[in-house]
Scaffold this active site. Structure first.
Site, mmCIF file in Angstrom:
data_model
loop_
_atom_site.group_PDB
_atom_site.id
_atom_site.type_symbol
_atom_site.label_atom_id
_atom_site.label_comp_id
_atom_site.label_asym_id
_atom_site.label_seq_id
_atom_site.Cartn_x
_atom_site.Cartn_y
_atom_site.Cartn_z
ATOM 1 N N TYR A 55 0.855 -1.199 0.000
ATOM 2 C CA TYR A 55 0.000 0.000 0.000
ATOM 3 C C TYR A 55 0.879 1.232 0.000
ATOM 4 O O TYR A 55 1.874 1.277 0.734
ATOM 5 C CB TYR A 55 -0.914 0.012 1.229
ATOM 6 C CG TYR A 55 -2.366 -0.148 0.844
ATOM 7 C CD1 TYR A 55 -2.948 0.724 -0.072
ATOM 8 C CD2 TYR A 55 -3.143 -1.169 1.376
ATOM 9 C CE1 TYR A 55 -4.271 0.580 -0.440
ATOM 10 C CE2 TYR A 55 -4.471 -1.321 1.003
ATOM 11 C CZ TYR A 55 -5.025 -0.439 0.093
ATOM 12 O OH TYR A 55 -6.329 -0.587 -0.291
ATOM 13 N N GLU A 107 -0.539 4.816 -0.421
ATOM 14 C CA GLU A 107 -1.333 6.040 -0.640
ATOM 15 C C GLU A 107 -0.474 7.258 -0.332
ATOM 16 O O GLU A 107 0.380 7.218 0.554
ATOM 17 C CB GLU A 107 -2.572 6.012 0.251
ATOM 18 C CG GLU A 107 -3.594 5.007 -0.240
ATOM 19 C CD GLU A 107 -4.830 4.936 0.634
ATOM 20 O OE1 GLU A 107 -5.030 5.846 1.462
ATOM 21 O OE2 GLU A 107 -5.585 3.963 0.486
ATOM 22 N N ASP A 133 -7.301 14.922 -23.507
ATOM 23 C CA ASP A 133 -7.269 13.488 -23.232
ATOM 24 C C ASP A 133 -6.626 12.828 -24.455
ATOM 25 O O ASP A 133 -7.246 12.686 -25.506
ATOM 26 C CB ASP A 133 -8.713 12.994 -23.043
ATOM 27 C CG ASP A 133 -8.794 11.507 -22.797
ATOM 28 O OD1 ASP A 133 -7.801 10.801 -23.042
ATOM 29 O OD2 ASP A 133 -9.870 11.046 -22.375
ATOM 30 N N THR A 193 -4.170 7.151 -21.173
ATOM 31 C CA THR A 193 -3.950 5.788 -20.710
ATOM 32 C C THR A 193 -2.535 5.414 -21.130
ATOM 33 O O THR A 193 -1.899 6.123 -21.911
ATOM 34 C CB THR A 193 -4.934 4.789 -21.348
ATOM 35 O OG1 THR A 193 -4.891 4.960 -22.765
ATOM 36 C CG2 THR A 193 -6.343 5.002 -20.849
ATOM 37 N N LYS A 205 -2.621 1.882 -24.749
ATOM 38 C CA LYS A 205 -3.133 1.872 -26.126
ATOM 39 C C LYS A 205 -1.949 2.022 -27.086
ATOM 40 O O LYS A 205 -1.089 1.155 -27.094
ATOM 41 C CB LYS A 205 -4.178 2.972 -26.296
ATOM 42 C CG LYS A 205 -5.403 2.779 -25.375
ATOM 43 C CD LYS A 205 -6.487 3.787 -25.672
ATOM 44 C CE LYS A 205 -7.753 3.506 -24.892
ATOM 45 N NZ LYS A 205 -7.841 4.217 -23.614
ATOM 46 N N ARG A 239 -1.796 -1.715 -18.626
ATOM 47 C CA ARG A 239 -3.112 -1.085 -18.517
ATOM 48 C C ARG A 239 -3.067 -0.070 -17.369
ATOM 49 O O ARG A 239 -2.749 -0.429 -16.239
ATOM 50 C CB ARG A 239 -4.138 -2.172 -18.210
ATOM 51 C CG ARG A 239 -5.566 -1.786 -18.327
ATOM 52 C CD ARG A 239 -6.388 -3.035 -18.528
ATOM 53 N NE ARG A 239 -6.111 -3.571 -19.847
ATOM 54 C CZ ARG A 239 -6.674 -3.125 -20.978
ATOM 55 N NH1 ARG A 239 -7.561 -2.156 -20.946
ATOM 56 N NH2 ARG A 239 -6.348 -3.652 -22.141
HETATM 57 N N1 DSN Z 1 -12.278 1.848 -23.859
HETATM 58 C C1 DSN Z 1 -11.563 2.909 -24.512
HETATM 59 C C2 DSN Z 1 -11.643 2.779 -25.985
HETATM 60 O O1 DSN Z 1 -11.870 1.697 -26.470
HETATM 61 O O2 DSN Z 1 -11.449 3.761 -26.690
HETATM 62 C C3 DSN Z 1 -12.042 4.227 -24.094
HETATM 63 O O3 DSN Z 1 -12.501 4.190 -22.788
#
Ligand code: DSN
Length: 477
Positions: free
Chosen positions: A63, A65, A240, A269, A272, A278
């Protein structure tokens, strides 16, 4: 190295299987399935074995935090090392003054960003007391006022059906409920973002937060223009970049197409196009750093230390020339895919792409997105249905299929192979008919794929996939 990785996973699965064999089996099967399919989900990728292995350790057990050097738990010295290194790599990779690597997902990153913007920009004596930790001095009436102030701020973001994300002010999402929201779309003729329309809406609505970025818009954005609009109306520009962070890190998006120097706060994120574990991340200009730093525990649960470690490894990978070449190939392959569709008379939203995704409008095949997605899956092609602008079929059935190139580019597919992918997709969709409901009426979900097509397409896909194995050298014993 290959034999080390093979033996690491073989032994790990044996250990897992000795406790819960069904989990070991599902994990093995997932590898087999991913190896055997054309993965075109624009938000997915294949992380490197180094990134994957980093996530499977005892760092998970701690942990932590708080923030580096300022934790609510003892014994965080190694997590401090991990988090500081991940943040340092992120700052260097993106040229950002500040990086917060704790968010567990993109939505978490956006929630941290929203809270930081509210905390930073709302001039409320109550909020100041709260930030100064004098919360006990606040009366119930003060809290009531504070809730009213925080809950009525304005956010302008791109609508879901134009390619924006749920968290950009979509009404049913928390962002569309906690903020007084308005949305901008795209030009009904061209499908392109019209900066004059965004500016006009911003002038009229005067948002506190202007959100830019997308999940299903196949074009680049001029972030200098977005910042100009934000500055004119006194808004904070939040970008974003979850979908295209890899193209920024890989220096495909530079100048005005790189949001980091222009946005007050940039979220992303890490899994991607960036090809990491992730997770999520917030980058910010210095003035927002202290407020973003309060993300955990004020917005987020305890950080996932094993995932922060994997982020550090992924960022180290992303600063290499190989990653830059990969990112350029992602964009080049998207163009090949788009051209492959256009030469076969398929319709694309905006008529093409200049990022990592294409949005195929399947109306001309007489199908809904849901029918197209399902028929493609039968043929081993993994996609996701997606709304097109002003979609008559709504967000569940949709009229589009979103296709992205990051994952198959990681496997090594190139120009001609993406043209072949377009050919296979068109073959499936041309041989699919809408089905009927049990009552005999037209169905938006059921479909009939002509006999033999799935097997033929799978065999042709296998030729492509065999040439570009996933995790080559990884053999599970
Ligand atoms: N799940 C993501 C996507 O597929 O673009 C966005 O949240």
């Amino acid at each position: 190295m290959d034999s080390l990785i093979s033996s690491a996973y073989t032994q790990a699965l044996e250990v897992i299987g000795s406790i819960e064999p069904r989990i070991a089996d599902a994990t093995r099967q997932e590898l087999a399935d991913q190896r055997a399919s054309l993965k075109l989900i624009a938000s997915e990728n294949y992380a490197s074995p180094a990134v994957l292995l980093t996530m499977g350790t005892w760092l998970s057990d701690k942990y932590a935090e708080g923030t580096v050097g300022h934790r609510f738990y003892a014994g965080c010295q190694n997590v401090d090392t991990v988090e500081a290194l991940a943040a340092e790599h992120a700052r260097e990779l993106f040229g950002a003054p500040y990086a917060y690597v704790q968010p567990h997902s993109g939505i978490d990153a956006n929630l941290v960003a929203f809270w930081a913007i509210l905390a930073n920009r709302i001039e409320s004596p109550y909020l100041q007391k709260m930030q100064a930790k004098n919360v006990n001095e606040l009366t119930e009436a003060d809290w009531e006022t504070l809730r009213g102030e925080l809950g009525n701020q304005r956010l302008l973001g791109m609508s879901l059906d134009a390619g924006g994300h749920l968290t950009h002010g979509f009404r049913p999402n928390i962002s569309g409920k906690m903020f007084h929201q308005q949305q901008y779309g795209t030009d009904p003729e061209t499908g392109l973002l019209d900066y004059d329309v965004v500016a006009a809406k911003a002038r009229e609505f005067k948002p506190l937060v202007l959100v830019a970025g997308y999940s299903a818009y196949p074009r680049r954005i001029d972030f200098a223009k977005m910042r100009e609009i934000a500055d004119e109306v006194g808004a904070v520009l939040m970008v974003d970049m979850a979908h295209f962070a890899g193209l920024v890190a890989g220096k495909v998006f530079t100048g005005n197409e790189n949001p980091v120097p222009f946005a007050h706060v940039t979220t992303t994120t890490t899994h991607k196009s960036l090809r990491g574990p992730r997770g999520g991340m917030v980058l910010a200009q210095e003035e927002f750093a202290a407020d973003v730093d309060r993300g955990c525990p004020m917005v987020l649960g305890g950080p996932l230390s094993h995932v922060m470690a994997a982020k550090a490894v992924a960022f180290a990978e992303a600063r290499t020339s190989q990653f830059q070449a990969y990112s350029q190939q992602v964009a080049d392959n998207a163009k090949s895919l788009a051209e492959g569709f256009l030469t076969r008379d398929a319709n694309l939203v905006t008529g093409g792409t200049d990022n990592h995704l294409v949005l195929l409008d399947v109306t001309s095949f007489g199908l809904t997105g849901r029918q197209a997605e399902s028929a493609l899956l039968d043929a081993g092609i993994v996609t996701n249905r997606n709304a097109v602008p002003a979609d008559p079929n709504g967000a569940w059935y949709t009229s589009g299929v979103r296709l992205g190139t990051p994952a198959l580019t990681t496997r090594g597919l190139g120009h001609d192979e993406f043209d072949k992918v377009a050919e296979l997709i068109v073959e499936v969709l041309s041989n699919t008919q809408p089905g009927t409901t049990k009552a005999g009426g037209p169905s938006k979900a059921s479909y009939v794929l002509a006999d033999g097509v799935a097997d033929r397409v799978k065999a042709e896909s296998a030729e492509l996939l065999d040439k570009h194995p996933l995790y080559p050298g990884l053999v599970l014993g």
